[in-house]
Write an enzyme that holds these catalytic residues in place. Sequence first.
Site, mmCIF file in Angstrom:
data_model
loop_
_atom_site.group_PDB
_atom_site.id
_atom_site.type_symbol
_atom_site.label_atom_id
_atom_site.label_comp_id
_atom_site.label_asym_id
_atom_site.label_seq_id
_atom_site.Cartn_x
_atom_site.Cartn_y
_atom_site.Cartn_z
ATOM 1 N N ARG A 20 0.850 -1.191 0.000
ATOM 2 C CA ARG A 20 0.000 0.000 0.000
ATOM 3 C C ARG A 20 0.885 1.239 0.000
ATOM 4 N NH1 ARG A 20 -3.907 -0.136 4.037
ATOM 5 N NH2 ARG A 20 -3.711 -2.353 4.489
ATOM 6 N N VAL A 65 10.680 -6.647 7.146
ATOM 7 C CA VAL A 65 12.041 -6.146 6.937
ATOM 8 C C VAL A 65 12.910 -6.282 8.180
ATOM 9 C CG1 VAL A 65 11.410 -4.560 5.077
ATOM 10 C CG2 VAL A 65 11.379 -3.750 7.471
ATOM 11 N N TYR A 155 10.830 8.608 14.899
ATOM 12 C CA TYR A 155 10.789 8.652 13.432
ATOM 13 C C TYR A 155 11.914 9.518 12.888
ATOM 14 C CZ TYR A 155 8.907 9.330 8.717
ATOM 15 O OH TYR A 155 8.745 9.364 7.361
ATOM 16 N N LYS A 159 15.092 8.231 10.604
ATOM 17 C CA LYS A 159 15.225 8.725 9.239
ATOM 18 C C LYS A 159 16.571 9.419 9.030
ATOM 19 C CE LYS A 159 11.504 7.083 7.523
ATOM 20 N NZ LYS A 159 11.562 6.039 6.478
#
Length: 292
Positions: A20, A65, A155, A159
């Site tokens: 998605r 993953v 997050y 990143k």
Amino acid sequence: MAREYYDPRGKVILITGAARGIGLAAAKRLSARGAKLALVGLEPELLQAEAAALGGDAAWFHADVTDRDALRDAVESAVTRFGGIDVAIANAGISPVGTVRTLPDDAFERTVAVNLIGVWNTLRATMNPVIERQGYLLTIASLSAPGPAPLMGPYTATKAAAENLTRAMQQEIAHTGTKAGVAYFGFIDTDLVRTGFSHEATQKMQANQPGKLFKPVPVSQAAKAIEQGIERRAQTVVAPWWVRPALLGRGLFEFTFARNGNDPAVAEAVRIADATPWAPSEPADAVSKTPA
């Protein structure tokens, strides 16, 4: 010097988080260009349906993953199915909403597992096949890498780490003729972004920030940027367009976010998030690409 053109037609492209969101949108766009797609993700029914819709040049592989062995098996199966891999896109990611003070430890650890270790696992599993074809490795990071903000600490941290990991690898593989890049996306209209934006604390933050920064753009913009990035085997991929000048002004961007701590609206958003932290449910395929 002529600009490089790396034609996606006939190339084997592996995408994680492909059931998605950005991963699926990119797969559809690249399939239309004649690419062969290896879709990797956590939702087998969705993956099967989407691969079938894309036709005979698409296959799906169920893998988390964070599970190194399962991901390696998926990559090996893709190599067997298609004869190799030209491009790998490390796309799977999650984004909880909460503060360093109160976000549950397991939400932080899962974010690190998916967004950083998952990128490591993806790059490691696909690197040799891609190098064999002098192809391209792309990590989907975020504008949050240079521009951290409240409520999304795990997050932004992951990143930034994924960005630097890929930049180091970029230099290490250059002599092979293989290239690598990092994608920096603002808010993209995915399931996870919409859910995150429903949180009261996030809504408070939205009310305090420039409209352009927090307005999600269609997922098609991210898919188009990925397609164009592959065509150039680009070092940097952005969406929407204004992310590029923001990257050029990283220092100013960081200064702007640093001022957030003194804003009453931000303080109220933090109070709300402390009381009601939110972490996305599995699977991790509903990828959130956010600038903070």
